[in-house]
Design a protein around this motif. Structure first.
Motif, mmCIF file in Angstrom:
data_model
loop_
_atom_site.group_PDB
_atom_site.id
_atom_site.type_symbol
_atom_site.label_atom_id
_atom_site.label_comp_id
_atom_site.label_asym_id
_atom_site.label_seq_id
_atom_site.Cartn_x
_atom_site.Cartn_y
_atom_site.Cartn_z
ATOM 1 N N TYR A 341 0.787 -1.221 0.308
ATOM 2 C CA TYR A 341 0.089 0.311 -0.153
ATOM 3 C C TYR A 341 0.841 1.144 0.101
ATOM 4 O O TYR A 341 0.775 2.009 -0.861
ATOM 5 C CB TYR A 341 -0.796 0.050 1.277
ATOM 6 N N PHE A 357 -11.688 2.378 0.568
ATOM 7 C CA PHE A 357 -12.816 2.028 2.005
ATOM 8 C C PHE A 357 -13.548 3.224 1.614
ATOM 9 O O PHE A 357 -14.748 3.038 2.405
ATOM 10 C CB PHE A 357 -11.655 1.933 3.371
ATOM 11 N N LEU A 395 -6.026 6.250 8.368
ATOM 12 C CA LEU A 395 -7.512 6.478 9.041
ATOM 13 C C LEU A 395 -7.383 7.086 10.304
ATOM 14 O O LEU A 395 -8.078 7.618 11.183
ATOM 15 C CB LEU A 395 -7.891 4.409 9.334
ATOM 16 N N ARG A 398 -8.041 10.321 9.229
ATOM 17 C CA ARG A 398 -9.788 10.165 8.926
ATOM 18 C C ARG A 398 -10.040 10.784 10.806
ATOM 19 O O ARG A 398 -11.197 12.055 10.664
ATOM 20 C CB ARG A 398 -10.368 9.271 8.705
ATOM 21 N N PHE A 457 -15.570 9.982 -7.685
ATOM 22 C CA PHE A 457 -14.032 9.417 -6.899
ATOM 23 C C PHE A 457 -12.905 9.781 -7.471
ATOM 24 O O PHE A 457 -13.452 10.556 -8.447
ATOM 25 C CB PHE A 457 -14.265 8.022 -6.920
ATOM 26 N N ARG A 463 -6.793 14.670 -5.685
ATOM 27 C CA ARG A 463 -7.610 15.975 -4.758
ATOM 28 C C ARG A 463 -6.977 17.243 -4.694
ATOM 29 O O ARG A 463 -6.902 17.979 -4.265
ATOM 30 C CB ARG A 463 -7.994 15.525 -3.497
ATOM 31 N N SER A 496 -13.828 15.235 7.133
ATOM 32 C CA SER A 496 -12.807 15.030 5.575
ATOM 33 C C SER A 496 -12.407 15.672 4.654
ATOM 34 O O SER A 496 -11.333 16.747 4.194
ATOM 35 C CB SER A 496 -12.712 13.512 4.998
ATOM 36 N N TRP A 501 -9.691 20.407 2.935
ATOM 37 C CA TRP A 501 -9.898 21.887 1.545
ATOM 38 C C TRP A 501 -10.042 22.622 2.553
ATOM 39 O O TRP A 501 -8.676 23.638 2.256
ATOM 40 C CB TRP A 501 -11.158 22.159 1.705
HETATM 41 C C1 FAD Z 1 -9.133 17.683 -1.199
HETATM 42 C C2 FAD Z 1 -9.509 17.029 -0.172
HETATM 43 C C3 FAD Z 1 -11.082 16.762 -0.058
HETATM 44 C C4 FAD Z 1 -11.299 15.424 0.762
HETATM 45 N N1 FAD Z 1 -11.893 14.993 1.375
HETATM 46 C C5 FAD Z 1 -12.453 14.232 1.339
HETATM 47 C C6 FAD Z 1 -14.344 13.230 1.527
HETATM 48 O O1 FAD Z 1 -14.998 14.353 1.270
HETATM 49 N N2 FAD Z 1 -13.913 12.331 2.517
HETATM 50 C C7 FAD Z 1 -12.961 11.691 2.849
HETATM 51 O O2 FAD Z 1 -13.595 10.281 2.968
HETATM 52 N N3 FAD Z 1 -11.681 12.190 2.375
HETATM 53 C C8 FAD Z 1 -11.197 12.951 2.257
HETATM 54 N N4 FAD Z 1 -10.428 13.529 1.411
HETATM 55 C C9 FAD Z 1 -9.223 12.394 2.275
HETATM 56 C C10 FAD Z 1 -8.647 10.577 0.682
HETATM 57 O O3 FAD Z 1 -8.585 12.101 -0.387
HETATM 58 C C11 FAD Z 1 -10.513 10.246 0.572
HETATM 59 O O4 FAD Z 1 -9.963 9.370 2.143
HETATM 60 C C12 FAD Z 1 -8.605 9.275 -0.421
HETATM 61 O O5 FAD Z 1 -8.645 9.732 -1.277
HETATM 62 C C13 FAD Z 1 -10.046 8.139 -0.424
HETATM 63 O O6 FAD Z 1 -9.596 6.690 -1.240
HETATM 64 P P1 FAD Z 1 -8.707 5.219 -0.357
HETATM 65 O O7 FAD Z 1 -10.002 5.066 0.356
HETATM 66 O O8 FAD Z 1 -8.907 4.855 -1.202
HETATM 67 O O9 FAD Z 1 -7.755 5.907 0.659
HETATM 68 P P2 FAD Z 1 -6.522 5.570 0.858
HETATM 69 O O10 FAD Z 1 -5.679 6.165 1.017
HETATM 70 O O11 FAD Z 1 -6.464 3.459 1.091
HETATM 71 O O12 FAD Z 1 -6.569 5.366 3.013
HETATM 72 C C14 FAD Z 1 -7.541 4.597 3.541
HETATM 73 C C15 FAD Z 1 -8.176 5.067 4.430
HETATM 74 O O13 FAD Z 1 -7.786 6.658 4.907
HETATM 75 C C16 FAD Z 1 -8.269 7.715 5.287
HETATM 76 N N5 FAD Z 1 -7.614 8.749 4.192
HETATM 77 C C17 FAD Z 1 -6.622 8.381 3.715
HETATM 78 N N6 FAD Z 1 -6.385 10.449 3.279
HETATM 79 C C18 FAD Z 1 -6.890 10.594 3.960
HETATM 80 C C19 FAD Z 1 -6.965 12.109 4.588
HETATM 81 N N7 FAD Z 1 -6.257 13.185 3.866
HETATM 82 N N8 FAD Z 1 -8.220 12.674 5.785
HETATM 83 C C20 FAD Z 1 -9.036 12.188 5.829
HETATM 84 N N9 FAD Z 1 -8.646 10.464 5.980
HETATM 85 C C21 FAD Z 1 -7.803 10.239 5.201
HETATM 86 C C22 FAD Z 1 -9.942 7.484 4.274
HETATM 87 O O14 FAD Z 1 -10.727 7.064 5.180
HETATM 88 C C23 FAD Z 1 -9.491 6.369 3.513
HETATM 89 O O15 FAD Z 1 -10.354 5.297 3.161
HETATM 90 C C24 FAD Z 1 -9.712 14.759 0.603
HETATM 91 C C25 FAD Z 1 -8.649 14.847 0.666
HETATM 92 C C26 FAD Z 1 -8.156 16.119 -0.477
HETATM 93 C C27 FAD Z 1 -6.796 16.444 -0.569
#
Ligand code: FAD
Ligand code: ATP
Length: 592
Positions: A341, A357, A395, A398, A457, A463, A496, A501
């Motif tokens: 990962y 997730f 996480l 988050r 997505f 993002r 999040s 943002w």
């Molecule tokens: C401008 C911007 C807006 C975003 N808006 C959201 C949103 O509305 N909801 C959301 O869940 N995430 C948001 N994120 C965080 C992040 O981009 C996503 O959680 C992530 O891309 C989801 O893909 P993944 O589950 O494959 O993440 P993975 O990389 O597999 O990470 C595992 C889990 O960790 C958590 N996570 C990872 N990165 C972040 C982060 N930066 N902030 C908070 N949690 C994180 C998520 O729950 C994610 O599912 C945002 C990021 C940015 C830069």
């Protein structure tokens, strides 16, 4: 050959019969009276012939996440249910209680469901389709819930109903505001307690307060009051349960109002001083439910005021707990991707560079504690390395944004953010729309924005890049971007989304974070062969790989120049500001 296809998205938008300056003042001053009108905008996406490359991610036009068929999904979810179920739990309560489902649309590790079950003899699970969820965003009047997230939500509800029915319950689906529905159900069924997951942002807290007020108007017959074991009051109780985070709020070693402002400090403290609680295990049978003839129906998209939107390209996420559990199984166990990962997580193309997730976490179809337990099981049964840890690290981000929303309240939604930073933001409609529609002339931005509107997505890398471009290169009010994300994202979560943002715009709580993402550098590092941009902008596939991100006259005109550096990939400045993979979010360098 590429065929142009225009998908229409109906958007509530401000009446544009005013001059630009009036529009700007209306937008900056939400108390000014304004009128909404419905306008139809065309978001031009491009449908290509099936792409033929060797890359698995780009070889088919649409991929389900998870990819298992329904039989395998059933098998995997039954197995997981068995693992996280216990028949040793004894029920001790009396009377009827209600579970008011909100963003906790799951059965496994659901403490709300557990508490309601244990404290009653009969349990009524309810979900309210609240019309406010389908209205408009606060400042800019975009749809509050876009069609793709609405579809995902309906799938989550259908799956929750199915999983509850397997356990001798059902899900009552009601249309209307919780404050109207929950109290009247409590009255009709003599429920002594309503259990619900605690939320932290003001829109949700306002609903909680309204429900609480209205429950005070309900007088229970004496029998039910006794079941509630209350002496003084005869109203149904409203009991909130903390359930959104991996670390429990009550286990934090500090009061949440004293949360450290720097993420690393927060993470190190909780890692040293807290333990993630084990998953709550419910028994196999949760019945009986009250005798109800009509359990209600899920609305159609049209009834929600939305047009269905098919995902024809990119990832199609399947809503519901069953699918979420299958994604854990697929990513951790079947494809064995957890061990890599940390190396892949900055990717942009296809389902497998990251866990995906987030949509299930945001709807509560997956519990972060269950993911934690599955990571630990993987570490025991397969291997533990920095990648297995890094999913937990993410996480914790988050969790951090969730706790910050408690500490900073509404300021996470305000233009100056938690630090109340004064900045002269633009609200130029033409610039914003070119960003929103993926027509900026920068392939990396346009491809990401098209992915967002087509699938709901966007990768974390994407993002961060589109956020930086909107606020730093275009100088646009970050809230416009945040609200557009609120409309589109399947994984929209207020904490999040607005947390990230404010971070990305330099108005967040951590003053060290103020970064500019250089597009040429990001393109070179994360899409060196132009595979990602060519997938979303098929007209670029004909161009040689090294030019796809820098197509010059072969692509549409760039709407703004970049603030730093040129678009040339040989630019010196870009070379000297290499981004570190893996942990660059912790750096405070200005350019990445
Ligand atoms: C401008 C911007 C807006 C975003 N808006 C959201 C949103 O509305 N909801 C959301 O869940 N995430 C948001 N994120 C965080 C992040 O981009 C996503 O959680 C992530 O891309 C989801 O893909 P993944 O589950 O494959 O993440 P993975 O990389 O597999 O990470 C595992 C889990 O960790 C958590 N996570 C990872 N990165 C972040 C982060 N930066 N902030 C908070 N949690 C994180 C998520 O729950 C994610 O599912 C945002 C990021 C940015 C830069
Ligand atoms: N779940 C949510 N999703 C999106 N935005 C939310 C959510 N909860 C709250 N908000 C935002 O919170 C803000 C509340 O704004 P409002 O003007 O009503 O209160 P306020 O005057 O900012 O409150 P205060 O001055 O007490 O902080 C709005 O920007 C609203 O969109």
């Amino acid at each position: 050959m590429a065929i142009s296809l225009c998908t229409t998205l109906q958007l509530q938008f401000l009446t544009l019969n005013s001059s630009k300056s009036t529009l700007t003042s209306i937008l900056t001053n939400p108390t000014t009276r304004y009128q909404f009108s419905t306008i139809t905008m065309n978001l031009c996406t491009t449908k290509s012939e099936p792409v033929t490359t060797s890359s698995a991610a780009s070889s088919s036009s649409m991929q389900y996440v998870p990819e298992q068929d329904s039989n395998e999904m059933e098998r995997v979810s039954n197995q997981t249910f068995q693992r996280y179920t216990s028949n040793n739990t004894k029920r001790s309560g009396k009377g009827t209680s209600i579970v008011w489902f909100r963003n906790d649309l799951r059965v496994l590790d659901n403490e709300v469901l557990y508490k309601a079950w244990i404290s009653s003899q009969t349990l009524l699970p309810v979900y309210c389709i609240d019309p406010r969820l389908f209205s408009t965003t606060h400042y800019f009047g975009f749809p509050k819930t876009g069609a793709l997230r609405a579809q995902f939500l309906l799938e989550c509800l259908a799956d929750l109903k199915k999983n509850l029915m397997k356990r001798g319950l059902n899900l009552l689906i009601q249309h209307g505001k919780p404050e109207d529905i929950i109290p009247s159900l409590a009255k009709a069924y003599g429920a002594h307690t309503v259990y619900a997951q605690k939320e932290t942002c003001s829109e949700e807290i306002n609903v909680e307060n309204s429900v609480s007020r209205c429950l005070q108007q309900v007088v229970l017959p004496s029998e039910e009051s006794a079941a509630a074991s209350t002496t003084s009051n005869s109203h149904p109780k409203l009991q909130f349960v903390w359930g959104t985070t991996m670390y429990h709020r009550d286990d934090l070693p500090f009061d949440v109002t004293c949360l450290p402002d720097v993420y690393t400090q927060f993470r190190k403290t909780i890692e040293a001083k807290c333990v993630v609680r084990s998953c709550i295990k419910l028994p196999t049978s949760l019945g009986p439910a009250p005798p109800i003839e009509d359990w209600g129906r899920l609305p159609s998209m049209e009834q929600l005021g939305l047009c269905s939107q098919n995902v024809s390209k990119g990832m199609k996420f399947v809503g519901g707990e069953t699918a979420g559990l299958n994604r854990i199984y697929e990513y951790f166990w079947k494809k064995d991707l957890l061990k890599v990962y940390k190396e892949t997580r900055n990717g942009m193309l296809g389902p497998d560079y990251s866990t995906k997730f987030s949509p299930w976490l945001a709807s509560g179809s997956l519990s972060p504690r269950l993911i934690h337990e599955e990571v630990k099981r993987y570490e025991n049964e397969r291997q533990a390395n920095s990648s297995t840890y890094w999913v937990l690290f993410e996480l914790i981000w988050r969790d951090y944004f969730r706790f910050l929303s408690v500490k900073y309240g509404n300021s996470i939604f305000h233009i100056g953010g938690p630090r109340n930073i004064q900045h002269n933001w633009s609200q130029d409609k033409k610039l914003f729309e070119s960003w929103r529609d993926g027509c900026t002339g920068y392939p990396l931005i346009d491809a990401n924005m098209k992915e967002l509107s087509t699938t709901g997505f966007m990768s974390n890398r994407g993002r961060q890049i589109v956020c930086s471009f909107l606020v730093r290169d275009m100088g646009i009010d970050w809230r416009m971007g945040a609200e557009w994300f609120e409309t589109c994202l399947l994984d929209y979560d207020p904490c999040s989304n607005y947390g990230n943002w404010t971070y990305g715009s330099g108005v967040g709580n951590d003053p060290r974070e103020d970064r500019y993402f250089s597009i040429p550098k990001q393109a070179q590092t994360y899409d060196p062969e132009g595979e990602y941009v060519a997938y979303w902008l098929p007209q670029l596939r004909a161009i040689s790989k090294d030019k796809r991100n820098f197509p010059g006259n072969l692509y549409i005109r760039q709407i703004v120049p970049l603030k730093f550096g040129t678009t040339s990939r040989h630019n010196k400045e870009d070379k000297s500001h290499g981004a570190r993979r893996g942990n660059d979010r912790r750096s405070n360098r200005r350019q990445v």
